[in-house]
Design an enzyme around this catalytic site. Structure first.
Site, mmCIF file in Angstrom:
data_model
loop_
_atom_site.group_PDB
_atom_site.id
_atom_site.type_symbol
_atom_site.label_atom_id
_atom_site.label_comp_id
_atom_site.label_asym_id
_atom_site.label_seq_id
_atom_site.Cartn_x
_atom_site.Cartn_y
_atom_site.Cartn_z
ATOM 1 N N ASP A 1 2.104 -0.919 19.236
ATOM 2 C CA ASP A 1 2.373 -0.038 18.102
ATOM 3 C C ASP A 1 2.639 1.380 18.603
ATOM 4 O O ASP A 1 3.637 2.006 18.240
ATOM 5 C CB ASP A 1 1.159 -0.067 17.157
ATOM 6 C CG ASP A 1 1.231 0.974 16.073
ATOM 7 O OD1 ASP A 1 1.781 0.670 15.007
ATOM 8 O OD2 ASP A 1 0.727 2.105 16.283
ATOM 9 N N GLU B 1 -6.290 -4.989 12.040
ATOM 10 C CA GLU B 1 -5.715 -6.203 11.467
ATOM 11 C C GLU B 1 -6.452 -7.438 11.991
ATOM 12 O O GLU B 1 -7.136 -7.383 13.014
ATOM 13 C CB GLU B 1 -4.239 -6.319 11.900
ATOM 14 C CG GLU B 1 -3.422 -5.083 11.705
ATOM 15 C CD GLU B 1 -2.481 -5.210 10.529
ATOM 16 O OE1 GLU B 1 -2.413 -6.297 9.937
ATOM 17 O OE2 GLU B 1 -1.818 -4.213 10.204
ATOM 18 N N THR C 1 0.835 -1.210 0.000
ATOM 19 C CA THR C 1 0.000 0.000 0.000
ATOM 20 C C THR C 1 0.868 1.259 0.000
ATOM 21 O O THR C 1 0.673 2.144 -0.834
ATOM 22 C CB THR C 1 -0.904 0.001 1.253
ATOM 23 O OG1 THR C 1 -1.489 -1.289 1.374
ATOM 24 C CG2 THR C 1 -1.982 1.048 1.147
ATOM 25 N N VAL C 2 1.813 1.336 0.943
ATOM 26 C CA VAL C 2 2.629 2.546 1.041
ATOM 27 C C VAL C 2 3.598 2.630 -0.142
ATOM 28 O O VAL C 2 3.734 3.678 -0.778
ATOM 29 C CB VAL C 2 3.401 2.587 2.384
ATOM 30 C CG1 VAL C 2 4.327 3.799 2.435
ATOM 31 C CG2 VAL C 2 2.425 2.624 3.556
ATOM 32 N N LYS D 1 6.111 4.114 18.628
ATOM 33 C CA LYS D 1 6.088 5.506 18.136
ATOM 34 C C LYS D 1 6.461 6.483 19.247
ATOM 35 O O LYS D 1 7.183 7.463 19.020
ATOM 36 C CB LYS D 1 4.698 5.822 17.586
ATOM 37 C CG LYS D 1 4.322 4.988 16.355
ATOM 38 C CD LYS D 1 2.841 5.141 16.030
ATOM 39 C CE LYS D 1 2.447 4.362 14.775
ATOM 40 N NZ LYS D 1 0.981 4.267 14.629
ATOM 41 N N GLY E 1 2.114 8.702 10.464
ATOM 42 C CA GLY E 1 1.895 8.715 9.017
ATOM 43 C C GLY E 1 2.181 10.054 8.376
ATOM 44 O O GLY E 1 3.328 10.512 8.378
ATOM 45 N N GLY F 1 -2.569 5.034 6.311
ATOM 46 C CA GLY F 1 -3.057 5.034 4.937
ATOM 47 C C GLY F 1 -1.909 5.202 3.971
ATOM 48 O O GLY F 1 -0.900 5.841 4.286
ATOM 49 N N GLY G 1 -11.325 -2.860 7.510
ATOM 50 C CA GLY G 1 -9.895 -2.702 7.241
ATOM 51 C C GLY G 1 -9.204 -1.711 8.160
ATOM 52 O O GLY G 1 -8.050 -1.362 7.939
#
Lengths: 481, 481
Positions: B229, B218, B48-49, B233, B162, B348, B215
């Site tokens: 996660d 996960e 995706t990325v 960060k 992101g 995204g 979506g």
């Protein structure tokens, strides 16, 4: 501000002052490479922002930076005891220009002699950090070109939104996006006044007086109230974020002085509040279908930039509606990344000084790793990323939105009918009519909101409407964003 | 992901593919200076990325950048027709490492072989851009050191939040401040699930299932839900913004899975909502008066970092409360500039790709002006600004705040009395008790809020309380920020 050598010379200097003079380096030592020694900083201006910059430079242990010079008018009165005695105080710009300072920080404001001094600093091989929005909005491009020519840098992160790092955010953080819209609250004074009208239900004039009393507005508030301050900032953001070269004068600016408490009541009924919004948006040529139909193909190829600073209705759910007091907020919208928000303190000595010191550090950082100041110094970080060409778009203020029209009339039968007729003739559709109860018949405020249409259509209708005899004052026309 | 040379060789290659192979440069041409030609970019990962990065590089006219290589597993299935035929597709990392690509972009994720590949890319004289938060949180410092040693750069702006440019914002835009606190919503999945529980009054499990269907979560949501996660960060932000070297494992992380719809009802009564908050705050040693009294002077000189990822009550007026759906938001607080807010799309393909491309541009920009890639290339922008030393603080999760305790009990007389007694014995004061009507006696949820005190005192009380026979499940304990 003019440097006044006589004043300094006519006063006897203290021992510390003399000692500072002795250690103050007056010329470049060519054998010394910039990476071998700290970056030397000269400060032009020791007012609110200047003294905050000095404070941060002194309080933070900063082996890479050293404040070496301070220039101000009447230094005898300005001098403080918390700066190291090695700092050289002067009223004469030539002392700075002939010194070995690497970076000149300009926090004096004003257009002249500031512009000359910045040019001379760059020409003398010094990089420049400035917080001067009016100067950067007017001749930023020329100054950047001069800096590049001299292999120096000019940074202006503090010129927009004080401590909010929006310039670096647009230039570096969002460099990978293709930004097409920037909206923001760029003037804390206006936002403070509007917040006060909103929460206390007071008239504009009262809110302004109170803001002046508390130091949130200047004695002459025209620059802020009429949007001239914000449009200089918007011109800078349009250049940095949208790559559009526009002069501040080409941006439409409307005063917030016509806003009254009743407008917040009506706005609330529409699910909105009122803020001074600065707004720049690139329009693709293809949207102008009218032009295509008339065969104006050549003109329609030139990109159009919608740019305006004005009070506007914003939905209560928007981040713009939640900006309180003297805060600033910028929303950048890109093709790929969508909306990104930057918010924080838009003014004040310390927040603005943070932006100035961040710029100083950026220059110091890039100088430290350059081999030779003249051969491989980095270019202006504020210079263009090489891959994105500059645009010189046509500037327009003909936005398309819903519209808020607040009338103040001497009541009599048939007013709505007259207004509705004129609006219909101009091709504008009414969305709602609101009239709060209990108002005097001689000064009756009421609201007509319009469906989405071009502002120019509404303005055409209002030119007719404002001449009607029942109008106590011209209609207040705001976009609903 | 393992490179699979056999797969590629076993398939007949198209003409375009072969042509691409021919033009694909396989070795450095030493006579070519980096400023003479575009910066060549190799992409590791075409998910995706990765495909968004490729799209942006192709769509934006970018004379300074050229995508030259794409590595992915099973390239026969991955190949797209919208990339220039000159792009060389491969499954073999050695093709990339031996090429003349200047920048290797890693968007594969995972710890191995990714770490090895990044190390080898740096050692091969290539700069690296990565979006890999787990890798950077774990060995970012070593990779930065290796990059500096090799005169290359490593950038990781996409590893946190992101498309929100918070890494560059902290490193450059707020470099002039002395930051001591960072709070944020760093995990869009958790924020989406909590928003759904809040607005639809559904149980956690239902909200999670729906997020998975759409979506937003996960199949195995553990990393997100349990805060693993977010804490990776947060470890990166603590390093970049607070100059604290901490490992993600040292950060306390609590799951959001215990939150239920009733908690939002009680939170609302306290003027709050519930969000997963990542929180890092430097404490000055002097605040620990208890330590001073016991003579623990040596220890108290070491700075303490409060670091936690957990669901928390935040006031409805806070920007954190207004973050909806999968958005991210970071608030950085500094000694001089106060609070600065960065917000936007935290995940995204496109927003993350914007951050990646911004990093590529930053490297390209600095390379373009470097005289020689080995002699004067800029250091890692993500390397330390030289003037601020690194701290290696003690990490604690013993925050001081008001507290929210939600009990689920089998009702009987005397429950409040038992709880109040234990809380009082632990030195904790009750602020309010709330019990919404109409709940079953066998599963009765009610709230006790506590006055400000250390979390450790509350935890001590809860260890006793959770053993009491009327407790249907362990008490839910959240800070009220």
């Amino acid at each position: 501000m003019a440097a006044n050598k006589t004043t300094r010379r006519s006063k006897p200097r203290s021992t510390i002052e003399r000692a500072a003079t002795i250690v103050a380096p007056q010329s470049k030592r060519p054998t010394e490479r910039p990476s071998d020694r700290p970056c030397k900083v000269a400060l032009l201006g020791f007012g609110t922002v200047g003294s905050s910059v000095a404070k941060i430079l002194c309080e933070r242990s900063n082996a890479a930076l050293r404040l070496t010079h301070v220039l101000n008018r009447n230094i005898a009165r300005k001098k403080v005891d918390w700066l190291p005695s090695s700092v050289y105080w002067t009223e004469n710009i030539d002392d700075i220009l002939s010194s070995d300072a690497d970076i000149v920080v300009e926090v004096l404001g004003g257009l002249q002699p500031t512009e000359d001094w910045i040019r001379r600093a760059l020409t003398s091989g010094k990089s420049v950090v400035t917080a001067n929005k009016q100067l950067i909005a007017r001749c930023g491009l020329e100054l950047i070109a001069l800096a590049q020519q001299m292999k120096q840098q000019i940074e202006f992160g503090a010129s927009v939104a004080g401590g909010v790092p929006v310039i670096s955010g647009l230039q570096q953080g969002l460099a990978g996006d293709d930004l097409f819209k920037i909206r923001g609250i760029l003037n804390g004074t206006c936002n403070y006044i509007l917040s006060q009208i909103e929460s206390n239900g007071i008239p504009f004039a009262t809110a302004l007086r109170e803001a002046q009393k508390l130091g949130f507005a200047e004695a002459d508030p025209t620059e802020d109230i009429d949007g001239l301050d914000a449009r200089a900032k918007l011109a800078i953001l349009a250049r940095v974020g949208l790559r559009c070269n526009i002069q501040p004068e080409s941006i439409m600016a409307r005063s917030i002085s016509a806003i009254d408490a009743v407008d917040f009541e009506y706005a609330k009924q529409l699910g909105c509040t009122i803020r001074q919004i600065s707004w720049a948006e690139l329009r693709k040529p293809e949207v102008k279908s009218a032009e295509r139909n008339t065969g104006a193909n050549e003109n329609s190829k030139r990109q159009e930039l919608l740019a305006a600073v004005q009070p506007a209705l914003v939905e209560l759910s928007s981040p713009l509606a939640r900006v309180e007091g003297a805060q600033n907020l910028v929303i950048a919208t890109g093709t790929y990344g969508g909306e990104t928000v930057f918010g924080g303190h838009g003014a004040g000595g310390h927040p603005t000084a943070v932006a100035v010191v961040s710029d100083i550090l950026a220059i110091a950082h890039s100088r430290q790793y350059a081999q030779s100041p003249l051969k491989s110094a980095s270019p202006s970080v504020n210079g263009d990323a090489p891959e994105r060409p500059e645009k010189t778009p046509t500037v327009t203020d003909d936005y398309t939105s819903k519209h808020y029209l607040r009338f103040l009339v001497k009541d009599r039968p048939g007013i709505i009918a007259s207004l509705a007729t004129i609006l219909a003739e101009c091709g504008v559709n009414i969305d709602s009519v609101l009239q709060k109860p209990g108002c005097p018949k001689s000064h009756l405020p009421f609201l007509i909101s319009l469906e989405e249409c071009e502002a120019s259509l509404v303005e055409r209708a209002l030119r007719q409407i404002n001449t009607l005899d029942f109008m106590v004052q011209p209609c207040l026309h705001l976009p609903i964003l």
